[in-house]
Enzyme design. Structure first.
Site, PDB file in Angstrom:
ATOM      1  N   GLU A   9       0.831  -1.204   0.000  1.00 30.20           N
ATOM      2  CA  GLU A   9       0.000   0.000   0.000  1.00 30.20           C
ATOM      3  C   GLU A   9       0.872   1.263   0.000  1.00 30.20           C
ATOM      4  O   GLU A   9       0.516   2.271  -0.620  1.00 30.20           O
ATOM      5  CB  GLU A   9      -0.932  -0.004   1.213  1.00 30.20           C
ATOM      6  N   TRP A  12     -15.727  11.857 -12.101  1.00 32.20           N
ATOM      7  CA  TRP A  12     -14.851  11.544 -10.973  1.00 32.20           C
ATOM      8  C   TRP A  12     -14.229  12.793 -10.372  1.00 32.20           C
ATOM      9  O   TRP A  12     -13.893  12.828  -9.178  1.00 32.20           O
ATOM     10  CB  TRP A  12     -13.771  10.556 -11.393  1.00 32.20           C
TER      11      TRP A  12
END
Length: 485
Positions: free
Chosen positions: A283, A367
């Site tokens: 991550e 978006w």
């Protein structure tokens, strides 16, 4: 006394593993020059991405902690406001400084600004040096074997992680020499970074403690066991299974090298943590990848990385956007996430994907609308991460999930919040609904709703769209775009 050394803090609000500060302290120890820690609240006129409200709140408190830490070392943090080159020029004239050090930034506008400042100061004979404090590997140091930057995450991270050997973090200086004559500084309170009318930051105060010490403590707590279950727990918003270091990384209260070495050390000391550590560092790798993307595609926050989506026929729906922002869509997992965001300045990552997919695929809203809302409301707002992750969900970014991957908010809720604990925490009007119905209250029998004290349309909204129909609509438009390509 020799001329002072200015250390210009930006998104590196820490004393440990701060290469610019370390270099200044070393030079000071050798020459006797005082060190001037400086933070500039830069003018945002014309900046398309001025600090959002949640980021301003965090910045205020992080600067408080940094100021206390600098004062404890002997040289107070100077606060100045204005255009960076002008502020630095004035301070150089006041103090006769001959050296300015900083850690590099990577957003395109900030990189251009720093280059202009460096050129102007160098022309005046000022020694300017910059360092890497914010990334494990800077964008221009990573290329495919065939040349050019990576555009897909998996080979990017495979390449980076295999060869990565970041320097070990440095300790904070033992002391900093202050100038004999005090230098004027702004008062932090005068910058009015905190909300007052109204004061909407109560949930942030309850949820967060900004500052370097809190960042180190949070990472240590996470690596002291919870990381072992990270591969599965990171997807459970009903559990405290994530590191929550993202805002601390965004403001540089902790750096990626510190995280890397602390995580590796934890895995070496407890081999059973290795799987969780690898998933966690992956991550961190996504953060690296997004910053590399922004470096190669400066338009990332505004335009799709995949130009095929440049003229996608998005809808205009102010009421739908407002319902999404307020957590009133009628889909409990989406609404819980949006309310968590508004109250705490943060949202669980799994729920971010669900909420983003709903805005883009179910409501067919661009978006960029979600990106702007997150930028204003997230305490971990980061230009590269925000743009890269929104484009990932939209299917128009690098290494994107295909546009036809649409998250079903009911199934996602049932899978990752099976008892409804997350929804109950953030959508209290549904607290008494049984787990069977909490992710789809519109399907609950009337007697169940009555017993739970829920009147749809009054206490909690009906769904603003029907998911299956909205999904079909989005996919039909996608197929049309694909056919034209």
């Amino acid at each position: 006394m020799p001329a002072p050394i200015i250390v210009w803090f930006r998104n590196d609000l820490r004393l440990s593993d701060n290469p610019a500060l370390t270099a200044a302290a070393k030079q000071s120890a050798e020459s006797g020059a005082p060190v001037l820690p400086l933070f500039i609240l830069e003018n945002e006129d014309g900046d398309p991405w001025p600090l959002g409200g949640a980021s301003r709140w965090w910045l205020h408190h992080s600067l408080e902690r940094l100021g206390e830490a600098c004062a404890a070392l002997g040289s107070p943090l100077l606060l100045r406001r204005g255009e960076a080159a002008g502020v630095l020029g004035a301070l150089i004239r006041e103090t006769h400084t001959g050296c300015v050090l900083w850690n590099r930034r990577y957003a395109p506008a900030l990189t251009a600004r720093d280059s202009a400042v460096e050129a102007a100061l160098t022309e005046r004979g000022i020694d300017v040096r910059s360092f890497n404090a914010g990334l494990l590997a800077e964008p221009w140091t990573v290329e495919k074997k065939s040349g050019g930057p990576f555009k897909v995450f998996t080979p990017f991270w495979r390449s980076v992680s295999a060869s990565l050997d970041p320097p070990h973090p440095t300790r904070p200086p033992a002391a900093l020499t202050a100038p004999k004559t005090p230098v004027a500084s702004d008062r932090l309170a005068d910058w009015r970074l905190l909300p007052t009318a109204p004061d909407w930051a109560g949930g942030l105060r309850e949820s967060w403690e900004p500052g370097e010490a809190a960042a180190r403590e949070r990472l240590a707590d996470f690596l002291d066991g919870p990381v072992a279950a990270y591969p599965t727990e990171r997807d459970r918003p009903d559990h405290d299974g994530t590191s929550a270091v993202s805002p601390r990384l965004a403001f540089g209260e902790i750096g990626p090298r510190q995280i890397w070495h602390a995580a590796r050390h934890a895995a070496d000391a407890q081999p059973e943590l290795a799987g969780g550590v690898e998933a966690f560092l992956r991550e961190i790798g996504w953060r690296e990848f997004n910053h590399h993307l922004l470096h190669q595609a400066p338009h990332l926050p505004d335009r799709p990385f995949n130009e095929r989506f440049a003229d996608f026929p998005w809808r205009e729906d102010a009421a739908g956007l407002r319902a999404w922002q307020r957590g009133r869509t009628g889909y409990p997992i989406v609404d819980a996430g949006m309310r968590q965001l508004w109250r705490t300045g943060w949202m669980h990552n799994r729920v971010r994907m669900i909420a983003a997919s709903f805005l883009i695929k179910d409501l067919l809203l661009p978006w960029q609308e979600g990106e702007r809302w997150f930028w204003d409301t997230l305490v971990d707002a980061d230009l590269a991460n925000n743009a890269g992750n929104w484009q990932w969900v939209a299917g128009c970014g690098a290494d994107a999930a295909p546009f036809f991957r649409v998250f079903n908010p009911v199934l996602q809720g049932e899978k990752f919040d099976p008892k409804g604990d997350y929804v109950r925490r953030h959508v209290p009007e549904l607290d008494r609904l049984p787990a069977r119905w909490i992710h789809k209250p519109w399907e609950a029998p009337p007697e169940v709703l009555k017993t739970a004290g829920v009147k749809l349309g009054t206490d909690y909204p009906h769904p603003i769209v029907e998911h299956d129909a909205a999904r079909d609509r989005a996919l039909a438009l996608y197929r049309q775009r694909k056919a034209k390509a």
